[in-house]
Design an enzyme around this catalytic site. Structure first.
Site, PDB file in Angstrom:
ATOM      1  N   ARG A  64       0.855  -1.196   0.000  1.00 32.20           N
ATOM      2  CA  ARG A  64       0.000   0.000   0.000  1.00 32.20           C
ATOM      3  C   ARG A  64       0.886   1.239   0.000  1.00 32.20           C
ATOM      4  NH1 ARG A  64      -3.953  -0.068   4.910  1.00 32.20           N
ATOM      5  NH2 ARG A  64      -5.031  -1.675   3.709  1.00 32.20           N
ATOM      6  N   ARG A 118      -1.676   6.913   9.754  1.00 33.96           N
ATOM      7  CA  ARG A 118      -1.747   6.397   8.383  1.00 33.96           C
ATOM      8  C   ARG A 118      -1.825   7.537   7.378  1.00 33.96           C
ATOM      9  NH1 ARG A 118      -3.936   1.101   8.224  1.00 33.96           N
ATOM     10  NH2 ARG A 118      -3.049  -0.078   9.948  1.00 33.96           N
ATOM     11  N   LYS A 176      -3.430   1.650  14.950  1.00 37.75           N
ATOM     12  CA  LYS A 176      -3.446   2.641  13.865  1.00 37.75           C
ATOM     13  C   LYS A 176      -4.137   3.928  14.309  1.00 37.75           C
ATOM     14  CE  LYS A 176      -6.105  -0.479  11.635  1.00 37.75           C
ATOM     15  NZ  LYS A 176      -6.901  -1.149  10.607  1.00 37.75           N
ATOM     16  N   LYS A 206      -5.937   7.414  12.445  1.00 34.86           N
ATOM     17  CA  LYS A 206      -6.339   7.949  11.139  1.00 34.86           C
ATOM     18  C   LYS A 206      -6.736   9.422  11.242  1.00 34.86           C
ATOM     19  CE  LYS A 206      -7.634   3.485   9.297  1.00 34.86           C
ATOM     20  NZ  LYS A 206      -8.665   2.613   8.716  1.00 34.86           N
ATOM     21  N   CYS A 262     -15.536  -3.314   0.160  1.00 30.48           N
ATOM     22  CA  CYS A 262     -14.133  -3.517   0.532  1.00 30.48           C
ATOM     23  C   CYS A 262     -13.547  -4.653  -0.308  1.00 30.48           C
ATOM     24  CB  CYS A 262     -14.030  -3.843   2.015  1.00 30.48           C
ATOM     25  SG  CYS A 262     -14.624  -5.494   2.391  1.00 30.48           S
ATOM     26  N   CYS A 264      -8.034 -10.815   1.303  1.00 30.63           N
ATOM     27  CA  CYS A 264      -8.076 -10.378   2.699  1.00 30.63           C
ATOM     28  C   CYS A 264      -8.192 -11.576   3.636  1.00 30.63           C
ATOM     29  CB  CYS A 264      -9.253  -9.429   2.933  1.00 30.63           C
ATOM     30  SG  CYS A 264      -9.323  -8.917   4.658  1.00 30.63           S
ATOM     31  N   CYS A 287     -16.442  -8.348   6.375  1.00 34.44           N
ATOM     32  CA  CYS A 287     -16.395  -8.678   7.801  1.00 34.44           C
ATOM     33  C   CYS A 287     -16.686  -7.397   8.581  1.00 34.44           C
ATOM     34  CB  CYS A 287     -15.029  -9.270   8.178  1.00 34.44           C
ATOM     35  SG  CYS A 287     -13.754  -8.045   8.525  1.00 34.44           S
ATOM     36  N   CYS A 339     -14.068  -1.823   6.442  1.00 34.30           N
ATOM     37  CA  CYS A 339     -13.140  -1.058   5.601  1.00 34.30           C
ATOM     38  C   CYS A 339     -13.848  -0.221   4.542  1.00 34.30           C
ATOM     39  CB  CYS A 339     -12.135  -1.994   4.945  1.00 34.30           C
ATOM     40  SG  CYS A 339     -11.126  -2.877   6.145  1.00 34.30           S
TER      41      CYS A 339
HETATM   42 FE1  SRM Z   1      -9.116  -1.879   6.445  1.00 31.88          FE
HETATM   43  C1  SRM Z   1      -7.708  -4.464   8.080  1.00 31.88           C
HETATM   44  C2  SRM Z   1      -8.297  -3.292   3.555  1.00 31.88           C
HETATM   45  C3  SRM Z   1      -9.850   1.018   4.955  1.00 31.88           C
HETATM   46  C4  SRM Z   1     -10.812  -0.835   9.244  1.00 31.88           C
HETATM   47  N1  SRM Z   1      -8.115  -3.569   5.930  1.00 31.88           N
HETATM   48  C5  SRM Z   1      -7.585  -4.500   6.818  1.00 31.88           C
HETATM   49  C6  SRM Z   1      -6.731  -5.521   6.036  1.00 31.88           C
HETATM   50  C7  SRM Z   1      -5.337  -5.009   5.985  1.00 31.88           C
HETATM   51  C8  SRM Z   1      -6.815  -6.966   6.551  1.00 31.88           C
HETATM   52  C9  SRM Z   1      -5.722  -7.422   7.495  1.00 31.88           C
HETATM   53  O1  SRM Z   1      -5.486  -6.771   8.534  1.00 31.88           O
HETATM   54  O2  SRM Z   1      -5.134  -8.450   7.192  1.00 31.88           O
HETATM   55  C10 SRM Z   1      -7.430  -5.418   4.663  1.00 31.88           C
HETATM   56  C11 SRM Z   1      -6.577  -5.817   3.454  1.00 31.88           C
HETATM   57  C12 SRM Z   1      -7.464  -6.380   2.363  1.00 31.88           C
HETATM   58  C13 SRM Z   1      -6.790  -6.514   1.063  1.00 31.88           C
HETATM   59  O3  SRM Z   1      -6.629  -7.660   0.584  1.00 31.88           O
HETATM   60  O4  SRM Z   1      -6.440  -5.511   0.451  1.00 31.88           O
HETATM   61  C14 SRM Z   1      -7.963  -4.015   4.705  1.00 31.88           C
HETATM   62  N2  SRM Z   1      -8.962  -1.238   4.638  1.00 31.88           N
HETATM   63  C15 SRM Z   1      -8.689  -1.986   3.550  1.00 31.88           C
HETATM   64  C16 SRM Z   1      -8.933  -1.223   2.273  1.00 31.88           C
HETATM   65  C17 SRM Z   1      -7.980  -1.597   1.135  1.00 31.88           C
HETATM   66  C18 SRM Z   1     -10.384  -1.455   1.878  1.00 31.88           C
HETATM   67  C19 SRM Z   1     -10.869  -0.875   0.595  1.00 31.88           C
HETATM   68  O5  SRM Z   1     -11.820  -1.444   0.080  1.00 31.88           O
HETATM   69  O6  SRM Z   1     -10.371   0.132   0.117  1.00 31.88           O
HETATM   70  C20 SRM Z   1      -8.778   0.208   2.805  1.00 31.88           C
HETATM   71  C21 SRM Z   1      -7.363   0.692   2.798  1.00 31.88           C
HETATM   72  C22 SRM Z   1      -7.277   2.085   3.333  1.00 31.88           C
HETATM   73  C23 SRM Z   1      -5.922   2.712   3.226  1.00 31.88           C
HETATM   74  O7  SRM Z   1      -5.542   3.087   2.120  1.00 31.88           O
HETATM   75  O8  SRM Z   1      -5.263   2.885   4.258  1.00 31.88           O
HETATM   76  C24 SRM Z   1      -9.227   0.018   4.254  1.00 31.88           C
HETATM   77  N3  SRM Z   1     -10.071  -0.191   7.051  1.00 31.88           N
HETATM   78  C25 SRM Z   1     -10.372   0.846   6.226  1.00 31.88           C
HETATM   79  C26 SRM Z   1     -11.335   1.712   6.839  1.00 31.88           C
HETATM   80  C27 SRM Z   1     -11.981   2.933   6.210  1.00 31.88           C
HETATM   81  C28 SRM Z   1     -11.275   4.204   6.518  1.00 31.88           C
HETATM   82  O9  SRM Z   1     -10.233   4.228   7.191  1.00 31.88           O
HETATM   83  O10 SRM Z   1     -11.769   5.237   6.083  1.00 31.88           O
HETATM   84  C29 SRM Z   1     -11.618   1.159   8.077  1.00 31.88           C
HETATM   85  C30 SRM Z   1     -12.674   1.672   9.092  1.00 31.88           C
HETATM   86  C31 SRM Z   1     -12.230   2.878   9.833  1.00 31.88           C
HETATM   87  C32 SRM Z   1     -11.474   2.497  11.053  1.00 31.88           C
HETATM   88  O11 SRM Z   1     -10.268   2.289  10.955  1.00 31.88           O
HETATM   89  O12 SRM Z   1     -12.080   2.375  12.113  1.00 31.88           O
HETATM   90  C33 SRM Z   1     -10.811  -0.030   8.206  1.00 31.88           C
HETATM   91  N4  SRM Z   1      -9.201  -2.535   8.408  1.00 31.88           N
HETATM   92  C34 SRM Z   1      -9.990  -2.005   9.378  1.00 31.88           C
HETATM   93  C35 SRM Z   1      -9.869  -2.811  10.556  1.00 31.88           C
HETATM   94  C36 SRM Z   1     -10.579  -2.564  11.906  1.00 31.88           C
HETATM   95  C37 SRM Z   1      -9.785  -1.603  12.722  1.00 31.88           C
HETATM   96  C38 SRM Z   1     -10.313  -1.445  14.119  1.00 31.88           C
HETATM   97  O13 SRM Z   1      -9.872  -0.522  14.779  1.00 31.88           O
HETATM   98  O14 SRM Z   1     -11.100  -2.224  14.584  1.00 31.88           O
HETATM   99  C39 SRM Z   1      -8.980  -3.867  10.238  1.00 31.88           C
HETATM  100  C40 SRM Z   1      -8.529  -5.003  11.154  1.00 31.88           C
HETATM  101  C41 SRM Z   1      -7.395  -4.630  12.037  1.00 31.88           C
HETATM  102  O15 SRM Z   1      -6.797  -3.558  11.922  1.00 31.88           O
HETATM  103  O16 SRM Z   1      -7.091  -5.454  12.892  1.00 31.88           O
HETATM  104  C42 SRM Z   1      -8.591  -3.666   8.883  1.00 31.88           C
HETATM  105 FE1  SF4 Z   2     -11.055  -7.486   4.853  1.00 29.91          FE
HETATM  106 FE2  SF4 Z   2     -13.005  -7.118   6.592  1.00 29.91          FE
HETATM  107 FE3  SF4 Z   2     -11.611  -5.039   5.703  1.00 29.91          FE
HETATM  108 FE4  SF4 Z   2     -13.277  -6.234   4.089  1.00 29.91          FE
HETATM  109  S1  SF4 Z   2     -13.867  -5.172   5.980  1.00 29.91           S
HETATM  110  S2  SF4 Z   2     -11.169  -5.680   3.599  1.00 29.91           S
HETATM  111  S3  SF4 Z   2     -13.146  -8.335   4.725  1.00 29.91           S
HETATM  112  S4  SF4 Z   2     -10.820  -6.667   6.942  1.00 29.91           S
END
Ligand code: SRM
Ligand code: SF4
Length: 564
Positions: free
Chosen positions: A73, A142, A205, A207, A426, A432, A471, A475
């Site tokens: 990324r 981030r 993280k 944000k 997502c 993922c 899930c 995201c």
């Molecule tokens: Fe996310 C984890 C993809 C935006 C909340 N996210 C992941 C992971 C890295 C899975 C992992 O930990 O193994 C996913 C990788 C999937 C893949 O194959 O690419 C993943 N997140 C994404 C992306 C690519 C989704 C998308 O459709 O675009 C986004 C990348 C953003 C970036 O460029 O940095 C993405 N993730 C978000 C957002 C939205 C936002 O930030 O505006 C959220 C919700 C906001 C938040 O953070 O509360 C988000 N991602 C999570 C979480 C839950 C975090 C938490 O505090 O509970 C995880 C799981 C974790 O961190 O343990 C996670």
């Molecule tokens: Fe993966 Fe869950 Fe984030 Fe979708 S919402 S990219 S399934 S961690």
């Protein structure tokens, strides 16, 4: 909070500022993976160890290790990419990754499917294109996001500049990235330090996002620190400060919940860097380092109390935040098509389904953007809604851009239904590791079926905000959707309803763990009533709330919410 450090806290502490044994793990020829500890540290460098989940079972039966590959990324504050960078990123996608680029919901780019021995050349090439993957992931601040069309007025440009400065100011200092990926020299005998982050970085993280009302395309209230630009008489005077937003949830664990950030005051432009740095410092010192599920800022704030948090922040700042200024959001989507900027240049927002740029299955979006990058003289701007803006186009160049857009099927937004234009999904399967259900790959199917119902009710052109996540981590920010599907298992989702289209109200659980047919059957009568009974310009979510139609169909909500 327990005083015990979680296992990952100990790994970070022992990592010598994020080095761990990454170099050895990369060199290990026996596996396509890296050790668990190094996989955790690698995230700080922008990389995720993944495997192709479509192949998992087959490979298990063949007694092979999973088909490992890495996702990378980029850290792109404000989502700005030059045409030259685009061409290089496109080359990397085709030569080193799986042939696609993925725009993320935080306006940056990802590459999937990079084999271990190609990580280093890919990162080096990204670096030579003057972009980094450092701190795109991991327990740090981030990619700083910003309203995606900052070129409509000179003031918008200033807000983007703050996103850029915040991102630079809050990037870790470690030399590990240069040593591991860029063959930078090891500085012998020199004592390294991370003045802001310390040796174990943040508990989780963090944000930051900057929104420019009336646009809330970044969903500013979902950020740990949301900054709402206050522009008076054409001058950017500062930002309202919103704290403690977040989406990620664990199913069936009511101690985790999505929460909207709360506005606690106003800060002048000159104080914004210090404010962010000091707030990150409070979270560094107060965040839960025993349990990662409760380590985000929102839980720190809930645990200590908002007033106590604000008192600490102001005490460290040495001043009291001013009273928040009035602001109003109209929308959290993107505005498709051409828009003229303040300086006579034009900006074209294109819809990219689930952010995936690829040339498979009859699509030509990857090559379309490549062709655009070859002729475009402005820049590209990625949006938090997975879209791309061809920005800063001189009027006389619009015809050439339009022709490329048309020839590559990138003009779909002109014909799409209201729900399709705004939908987010997502990544989920197959890359993922946390996905419980399909999202990106399922989006076209559910949209087509939903469109049948919408057409039946005469709602095909009505903008409705649908978001799917594989899930509950959220995201695609599903808790801010008028209709959300949150994955529970293969083909099964929680249906959540009733957020607004401005990113200011969370939705509620409506039905738990249901299949597609039930989703459509349950939505149908609600859409029918909406079509007949709505007020002029009333959104679907607002309509459901006004008429009190979201009585949860389950005994206990699996996900609580914290509204602002
Ligand atoms: Fe996310 C984890 C993809 C935006 C909340 N996210 C992941 C992971 C890295 C899975 C992992 O930990 O193994 C996913 C990788 C999937 C893949 O194959 O690419 C993943 N997140 C994404 C992306 C690519 C989704 C998308 O459709 O675009 C986004 C990348 C953003 C970036 O460029 O940095 C993405 N993730 C978000 C957002 C939205 C936002 O930030 O505006 C959220 C919700 C906001 C938040 O953070 O509360 C988000 N991602 C999570 C979480 C839950 C975090 C938490 O505090 O509970 C995880 C799981 C974790 O961190 O343990 C996670
Ligand atoms: Fe993966 Fe869950 Fe984030 Fe979708 S919402 S990219 S399934 S961690």
């Amino acid at each position: 909070m327990s005083s015990n450090l979680s296992e990952f806290e100990q790994i970070k502490l022992a990592s010598r500022f994020l080095r761990g044994n990454i170099v050895d793990s990369l060199a290990d020829p026996v596996t396509g993976a890296v050790s668990d500890a190094d996989a955790g540290l690698l995230k700080f460098h922008g990389g995720y160890l993944q495997d192709d989940r479509d192949l998992r079972e087959e490979r298990r039966q063949q007694k092979l290790e999973p088909a490992h590959a890495f996702m990378l990324r980029a850290r792109l504050p404000g989502g700005v990419v030059t045409p030259a960078q685009w061409l290089e990123f496109d080359r990397l996608a085709r030569e080193f990754a799986d042939g696609s680029l993925r725009i993320t919901s935080r306006q940056t780019l990802q590459w999937h499917g990079i084999l271990k021995n190609r990580l280093k050349p890919t990162i080096a090439a990204i670096h030579h294109a003057l972009v980094t993957t450092m701190a795109a992931c991991g327990d740090v601040v981030r990619t700083v996001v910003c309203t995606a069309n900052p070129v409509e007025s000179a003031t918008h440009g200033l807000v983007y500049a703050w996103a850029e400065r915040l991102s630079r100011h809050l990037t870790p200092h470690t030399r590990a990235y240069h040593e591991i990926w860029l063959d930078g020299e090891k500085r012998v005998g020199e004592v390294e330090s991370e003045p802001l982050y310390g040796a174990h970085y943040l508990p989780r993280k963090f944000k930051i996002g900057l929104a420019i009302p009336p646009l809330n395309d970044i969903d500013v209230l979902s950020q740990d620190l949301g900054l709402i630009a206050i522009i008076e008489r054409g001058v950017l005077i500062g930002f309202n400060v919103a704290v403690g937003g977040g989406m990620g949830v664990t199913h069936n664990d009511p101690s985790t919940y999505p929460r909207l950030a709360r506005v606690i005051g106003f800060v002048g432009v000159d104080d914004v860097l210090t404010l962010a740095e000091v707030m990150v410092g409070v979270q560094r010192d107060w965040g839960d380092r025993a349990d990662r599920r409760h380590a985000r800022l929102r839980y720190t704030i809930e645990r200590r109390g908002l007033q106590v948090f604000q008192d600490e922040l102001e005490q460290r700042l040495g001043y009291t935040l001013a009273v928040e200024r009035p602001y109003r959001f109209e929308h959290n989507g993107d505005r498709y098509g051409w828009i003229e900027g303040h300086d006579g240049l034009w900006h074209l927002t294109l819809h990219i389904a689930a952010g995936r740029l690829t040339d498979v299955d009859g699509q030509r979006t990857l090559s379309g953007l490549r062709e655009l990058a070859r002729v475009h003289q402005g820049d590209f701007r990625l949006t938090c809604n997975h879209n791309v803006i061809v920005a800063n186009v001189a009027a006389e160049n619009r015809t050439v851009i339009d022709a490329i857009v048309r020839n590559h099927g990138l003009d779909g937004y002109l014909r799409q239904s209201g729900v399709r234009r705004h939908a987010l999904a997502c990544v989920a399967l197959p890359t993922c590791g946390l996905a419980m259900a399909e999202a990106e790959r399922y989006l076209p199917t559910i949209l087509t079926r939903l469109e049948d119902r919408l057409a039946h009710h005469g709602l095909l052109d009505t903008p409705i905000l649908l978001r799917i996540s594989g899930c509950p981590n959220g995201c695609s920010r599903p808790y801010l959707a008028e209709i959300a599907l949150v994955g529970r298992g293969p083909g099964r989702y929680d249906l959540r309803l009733g957020a607004d289209f401005r990113g200011q109200r969370l939705n509620r659980l409506y039905r738990q763990n249901i299949d597609e047919q039930t989703v459509l059957d349950v939505l149908d009568p609600l859409l029918g009533r909406y079509a007949i009974e709505r007020n002029e310009d009333e959104g679907f979510g607002d309509f459901l709330i006004r008429n009190d139609l979201i009585e949860s169909g389950v005994a206990t909500a699996s996900v609580q919410v914290r509204d602002a």
